[in-house]
Motif scaffolding. Structure first.
Motif, PDB file in Angstrom:
ATOM      1  N   GLN A  55       0.850  -1.183   0.000  1.00  0.00           N
ATOM      2  CA  GLN A  55       0.000   0.000   0.000  1.00  0.00           C
ATOM      3  C   GLN A  55       0.889   1.237   0.000  1.00  0.00           C
ATOM      4  O   GLN A  55       1.864   1.300   0.739  1.00  0.00           O
ATOM      5  CB  GLN A  55      -0.907   0.005   1.225  1.00  0.00           C
ATOM      6  CG  GLN A  55      -1.913  -1.125   1.232  1.00  0.00           C
ATOM      7  CD  GLN A  55      -2.791  -1.069   2.474  1.00  0.00           C
ATOM      8  OE1 GLN A  55      -2.578  -0.269   3.367  1.00  0.00           O
ATOM      9  NE2 GLN A  55      -3.794  -1.929   2.506  1.00  0.00           N
ATOM     10  N   ARG A  56       0.512   2.192  -0.815  1.00  0.00           N
ATOM     11  CA  ARG A  56       1.288   3.424  -0.887  1.00  0.00           C
ATOM     12  C   ARG A  56       0.795   4.393   0.172  1.00  0.00           C
ATOM     13  O   ARG A  56      -0.386   4.720   0.218  1.00  0.00           O
ATOM     14  CB  ARG A  56       1.148   4.059  -2.262  1.00  0.00           C
ATOM     15  CG  ARG A  56       1.739   3.199  -3.324  1.00  0.00           C
ATOM     16  CD  ARG A  56       1.554   3.834  -4.669  1.00  0.00           C
ATOM     17  NE  ARG A  56       1.966   2.852  -5.662  1.00  0.00           N
ATOM     18  CZ  ARG A  56       2.546   3.158  -6.782  1.00  0.00           C
ATOM     19  NH1 ARG A  56       2.759   4.399  -7.098  1.00  0.00           N
ATOM     20  NH2 ARG A  56       2.893   2.218  -7.622  1.00  0.00           N
TER      21      ARG A  56
ATOM     22  N   ALA B 171       9.439   8.516   7.454  1.00  0.00           N
ATOM     23  CA  ALA B 171      10.719   8.007   6.943  1.00  0.00           C
ATOM     24  C   ALA B 171      10.914   8.403   5.484  1.00  0.00           C
ATOM     25  O   ALA B 171      12.039   8.730   5.068  1.00  0.00           O
ATOM     26  CB  ALA B 171      10.771   6.490   7.102  1.00  0.00           C
ATOM     27  N   MET B 172       9.847   8.377   4.705  1.00  0.00           N
ATOM     28  CA  MET B 172       9.946   8.777   3.300  1.00  0.00           C
ATOM     29  C   MET B 172      10.272  10.268   3.188  1.00  0.00           C
ATOM     30  O   MET B 172      11.086  10.674   2.344  1.00  0.00           O
ATOM     31  CB  MET B 172       8.645   8.479   2.558  1.00  0.00           C
ATOM     32  CG  MET B 172       8.387   7.001   2.362  1.00  0.00           C
ATOM     33  SD  MET B 172       6.733   6.723   1.702  1.00  0.00           S
ATOM     34  CE  MET B 172       7.007   7.025  -0.015  1.00  0.00           C
TER      35      MET B 172
END
Length: 181
Positions: free
Chosen positions: A108-109, A114-115
């Motif tokens: 799942q996006r 963290a991104m």
């Protein structure tokens, strides 16, 4: 037949040509709004350089030596950011394995902190990488050597300190990142 008017036309053409020649000389002699257009486009030894910013300029051998040490430190920061990003990728991978997310469950996006952190580090890495490239493009042998030496030594140090991260360097994209990204 009267030909006296032909002399006036020839004088006007000669005056226009002289005016154009004068304008070309003025254009070639001005300094493009304060920018020094005398940058060497060949490898050279020298101690008078402007490095990245107008306020970072050297005028002596001592200035080149100090700038070279600063560039080596920038190389270490650049490599440190690269390895920090690899460390984060390894940690995220290990956490996802521990949670069993690598089974047949579709990914799942979702935007995670963290991104966002990795994106910020990536932007910083790009700034350092392109800045080091611009320093190299001064074509000053001493500064070029500082960048190459700094990058090689920093890479060796980080690779020696974190050998377990080596297999994660290309993780996610399948390739190792280049100098500028």
């Amino acid at each position: 037949m009267e030909h006296a008017h032909h002399n006036h036309e020839m004088a006007a053409v000669a005056a226009a040509a002289a005016n154009q020649n004068s304008m070309n000389q003025d254009h070639n002699n001005h300094d493009m709004s304060g920018m020094d257009m005398h940058m060497a486009m060949f490898y050279h030894f020298g101690s008078i350089e402007t490095i990245l910013f107008s306020w970072w300029s050297t005028k002596s051998a001592g200035g080149i030596i100090l700038s070279s040490f600063i560039l080596v430190l920038i190389c270490f920061m650049y490599e440190g950011i690269k390895w920090a990003r690899v460390c984060w990728k390894k940690r995220a991978y290990e956490e996802s394995v521990a949670l069993g997310e690598h089974n047949a469950v579709p990914i799942q996006r979702k935007l995670t902190p963290a991104m966002i952190g990795d994106t910020a580090l990536h932007a910083l890495q790009l700034i350092f990488g392109y800045s080091l490239m611009l320093v190299f493009m001064t074509f000053n042998i001493w500064l070029c050597a500082a960048v190459v030496f700094g990058e090689a030594i920093a890479h060796l140090v980080f690779r020696f300190m974190y050998p377990d991260l080596e297999r994660f360097r290309g993780f996610g994209g399948g390739q190792e990142e280049t100098c500028c990204g």
